[in-house]
Design an enzyme around this catalytic site. Sequence first.
Site, short mmCIF file in Angstrom:
data_model
loop_
_atom_site.label_atom_id
_atom_site.label_comp_id
_atom_site.label_asym_id
_atom_site.label_seq_id
_atom_site.Cartn_x
_atom_site.Cartn_y
_atom_site.Cartn_z
N PHE A 8 0.84 -1.21 0.00
CA PHE A 8 0.00 0.00 0.00
C PHE A 8 0.87 1.25 0.00
O PHE A 8 0.77 2.11 0.86
CB PHE A 8 -0.94 -0.04 1.22
N GLY A 153 4.49 1.90 -16.82
CA GLY A 153 3.61 2.65 -15.90
C GLY A 153 2.19 2.59 -16.44
O GLY A 153 1.61 1.51 -16.55
N GLU A 209 12.49 3.57 -7.59
CA GLU A 209 12.17 2.36 -6.82
C GLU A 209 12.54 2.58 -5.36
O GLU A 209 13.34 3.47 -5.04
CB GLU A 209 12.99 1.19 -7.36
N LYS A 224 12.10 -5.06 -17.08
CA LYS A 224 11.00 -4.80 -18.03
C LYS A 224 11.33 -5.39 -19.40
O LYS A 224 10.43 -5.91 -20.08
CB LYS A 224 10.78 -3.29 -18.13
N1 HSE Z 1 11.17 3.18 -10.99
C1 HSE Z 1 10.42 2.87 -12.15
C2 HSE Z 1 10.79 3.84 -13.24
C3 HSE Z 1 8.97 2.95 -11.80
O1 HSE Z 1 11.38 4.86 -12.93
O2 HSE Z 1 10.50 3.59 -14.42
C4 HSE Z 1 8.03 2.41 -12.86
O3 HSE Z 1 8.28 1.07 -13.14
#
Ligand code: HSE
Length: 343
Positions: A8, A153, A209, A224
Amino acid sequence: MRIVLVGFGVVGQSFVKILLSKSAELYSTFGLNPRVVACVDSDGMAVSPGGLDLGRLLEAKRTKKSVSAYHDKRDYLNTTDLIENTEAEVMIELTPTNLENGEPGISHIVSAMKTKKHVITVNKGPMALAFSSLIELSNYNNVRLAFSGTVGGGTPILEFAKKCLRGDRILSFRGILNGTTNYILSKMEEDEITFQEALADAKQKGYAEASPRLDIEGYDAAAKLVIMANWIMSRKVSIADVTRRGILDVDLNAIRNAHHDGKAIRLIAYCDNDELNVMPLEIKRDDPICVTGTLNAVTFSSEYSGEKTIVGRGAGGLETASAILRDLIEIRDSISIPFDSMA
Ligand code: HSE
């Protein structure tokens, strides 16, 4: 639809804010009546089979820093016990990304799927480290495993490649997959500030992060990239297969020199059938993936339709929460429960 929310932080709270502000529309447009029956954070849990009062939940988090302040319930041994023994249709996994062993995210996802709950995750660790086995487990248990928010995102990069290009074969893709490093590199260039100043700014805005090393050393982009490679190109790869270099060595001088030559330095992720890498590269300023701020951008090269680029916000609470909502609506659509009787 009953939801267990595990984690959360910024994204979880943003998701709950969207539920609060859009409840009537979600029901009238999508037949979605979400009830958060349990919510867990690092300090405790709040549980209510009839649905938590979301306003109170946010207030407990804001004023007392934990959902445990919602009430004194302590009915479960731990989070997996709660996931397994709470009646719900969906578990949403939002704990911080751990790219060493994927925990506790993997255990949460496995517990949910084994007890026949659909899963939505924005946690990249489990998908980057155990992609194939988690997909297999979801198929075995006949539940959905949705992970739109793990890449891009709020920007539907995975859906774009997977759904909009059906029938065409993606041969390769390259792009910017990490908002924090893109923000840092473009801030250094625009404002002539140091790496540390730009990083502090990115942290303060909530883009980085929990451990910003994951961003600046290229691990987040690599995670990713692995998710995309597995899902879009059917490769069977894990994070250890990525050749990775972060942006720690990029100084203001290198950025100025690139700028002088009509270029910019960006952290570029690349995948084709052989290569898989993440590294800072000079790219032309008129390259469609040369975006600024927290934007992500990916150019896909495909067999018939050539190159196409998708650009959008790659980090942020509300942005990522919008991906969770997309996944939830898809799950709702896939469950054959009559519209009116949906709990
Ligand atoms: N820390 C990641 C970024 C957050 O900056 O892309 C989204 O995945």
